[in-house]
Design an enzyme around this catalytic site. Structure first.
Site, short mmCIF file in Angstrom:
data_model
loop_
_atom_site.label_atom_id
_atom_site.label_comp_id
_atom_site.label_asym_id
_atom_site.label_seq_id
_atom_site.Cartn_x
_atom_site.Cartn_y
_atom_site.Cartn_z
CG ASP A 53 -7.69 -24.81 -21.44
OD1 ASP A 53 -7.56 -25.27 -22.60
OD2 ASP A 53 -8.78 -24.38 -21.01
CG ASP A 54 -5.58 -24.97 -25.68
OD1 ASP A 54 -5.71 -26.20 -25.57
OD2 ASP A 54 -6.40 -24.24 -26.27
#
Length: 217
Positions: A53-54
């Site tokens: 993810d981020d």
């Protein structure tokens, strides 16, 4: 949820931290390396992040954030947002600087995402209507974030959150994507003053990349 949450924090140096949130044993979601909310003067130095993810994300009211000398693997890259999740609330992200960052198989180097103006549900999983070596395009803007269960296709042009005054200077390396940048900006509050210079990314074949814009910038 996120590996590290930095909330209501100020004047912090977070140095030499390893994050491995890859879900090797069970399926993991929202595996952000770190997220900042209502925080200022935060420095991330010498981080190594493995996730999907981020890599590091700046959310509502994050200001004066510095990211230096970091290595990010397999995730989505540095994210501004998502932001604009709280109906009629003004939010801002300002003065974010990233230098000497190495990416390995991340989707982007740097990208921005805002919720649409349509509110479906409530945070943390719903909301919207707020103001204010790569696999994909190195730099991206997307103003179409919305709750997964919201009806219809959503309106990707009605975000009231304006993105402006962004400079991307120096992105050497290779990527699987044919685009250097992909910009999907709101028609209600268009992006302004977006600059990309010295982008020397190439495909593995050596072909130079192009910039794709869905709306005028």
């Amino acid at each position: 949820m996120w590996t590290m949450s930095i909330i209501n924090s100020h004047n912090l140096l977070l140095d030499s931290i390893l994050v491995n949130n890859t879900g090797n044993w069970v399926q993991s979601y929202n595996t952000d390396g770190a997220d900042t909310i209502r925080s200022s003067h935060i420095t991330f130095n010498n981080w190594t992040v493995y996730n999907d993810d981020d890599s590091i994300s700046m959310k509502a009211n994050s200001t004066d954030i510095t990211i230096t000398n970091c290595k990010f693997y397999d995730g989505l890259g540095i994210a501004m947002g998502s932001i604009g999740q709280y109906k009629d609330q003004f939010e801002t992200i300002e003065r974010v600087t990233a230098k000497n960052i190495e990416y390995d198989n991340t989707l982007h180097a740097f990208y921005m995402k805002t919720w649409t103006d349509d509110q479906y549900g409530y945070p943390p999983n719903g909301g919207g209507g707020g103001l204010g070596g790569l696999r994909g395009a190195a730099f991206g803007i997307g103003q179409c974030t919305r709750f997964e269960g919201a009806p219809g296709d959503g309106n990707c042009t009605n975000s009231k959150f304006q993105i402006k005054n962004i400079e991307i200077d120096g992105l050497p390396g290779t990527s699987e994507s044919t685009r250097l940048a992909s910009l999907q900006c709101s028609a209600i509050a268009p992006c302004t003053n977006i600059t990309v210079v010295d982008g020397t990314l190439h495909l593995d074949s050596g072909t130079a990349k192009a910039v794709a814009a869905n709306h005028a910038v």
